[in-house]
Scaffold this motif. Structure first.
Motif, PDB file in Angstrom:
ATOM      1  N   HIS A 153     -21.246  55.879  28.733  1.00 42.67           N
ATOM      2  CA  HIS A 153     -20.541  57.143  28.976  1.00 42.67           C
ATOM      3  C   HIS A 153     -21.549  58.266  29.176  1.00 42.67           C
ATOM      4  CE1 HIS A 153     -21.427  57.981  24.735  1.00 42.67           C
ATOM      5  NE2 HIS A 153     -20.947  56.790  24.477  1.00 42.67           N
ATOM      6  N   PRO A 154     -21.096  59.434  29.658  1.00 43.54           N
ATOM      7  CA  PRO A 154     -22.028  60.560  29.839  1.00 43.54           C
ATOM      8  C   PRO A 154     -22.713  60.914  28.524  1.00 43.54           C
ATOM      9  CG  PRO A 154     -19.931  61.014  30.896  1.00 43.54           C
ATOM     10  CD  PRO A 154     -19.741  59.759  30.097  1.00 43.54           C
TER      11      PRO A 154
ATOM     12  N   GLN B 149     -26.375  59.080  31.584  1.00 42.95           N
ATOM     13  CA  GLN B 149     -25.473  58.238  30.805  1.00 42.95           C
ATOM     14  C   GLN B 149     -26.214  57.639  29.620  1.00 42.95           C
ATOM     15  OE1 GLN B 149     -24.155  55.297  33.685  1.00 42.95           O
ATOM     16  NE2 GLN B 149     -22.186  56.349  33.874  1.00 42.95           N
TER      17      GLN B 149
END
Length: 181
Positions: free
Chosen positions: A108-109, A95
């Motif tokens: 977020h990824p 992340q």
């Protein structure tokens, strides 16, 4: 910081790998600064960062590793990750945390390739704006880059370059994509 403190301050156009006393490594980006002791204390391993770097932290469950910036403290026991002095939240492997336009942190990824590639000697961007790419080229080669067609700055592209290549190679690679000149 405990013990004698060393300071490594990089100018634009410089990058450097720092080997820390515990076996950890820091790959500093251009324009960054790292303060670190000649020996870590018994209870923690503390360094101070201004700028950005890729950290490979030696495992030590008894002594957490702290990276202190003006805005945050990052604590780990042993892992590897990219850190900018803008980053200050909990993230999991794979992340990234990014400060958005409203001043909030988005987690977020991440495409981790762009961060690990720096450690391995490459500049790597996938679907990055030309603006981001030109800023990175400017920092790496310590040059000012001007784009006379501002509409092109939002153009997104895939770009990979070995950091040991010279500025002319970088420009030739950008031109070979036939999107800019």
């Amino acid at each position: 910081l405990e013990h004698d403190t060393l300071m490594l301050s990089l100018s634009q156009g410089q990058s450097y790998r720092v080997d820390l006393p515990d076996g950890s490594k820091v790959y500093l980006h251009p324009g960054s600064r790292l303060l670190y002791p000649t020996a870590f204390g018994q209870h923690s391993r503390d360094v101070k960062l201004s700028g950005e770097g890729y950290f490979v932290i030696a495992k030590d469950a008894t002594r957490p590793f702290h990276i202190i910036t003006d805005r945050s403290v990052t604590s780990v026991l042993g892992t590897e990750f990219y850190l900018s002095d803008e980053t200050f939240v909990d993230v999991s492997p794979g992340q990234e945390a990014v400060l958005n336009q409203y001043g909030y942190i988005d987690v977020h990824p991440a495409d981790t390739m762009q961060y690990t590639s720096w450690r391995d000697g490459f500049i790597y961007y996938d679907r990055a704006s030309l603006d981001e790419i030109l800023k990175q080229i400017g920092a790496i080669y310590n040059v000012t880059v001007h784009c006379y067609n501002r509409n092109l700055l939002s153009l997104h592209m895939h770009f990979v370059l070995r950091r040991d290549q010279n500025l002319n190679d970088a420009v030739e690679m950008l031109n070979s994509m036939k999107k800019v000149h």
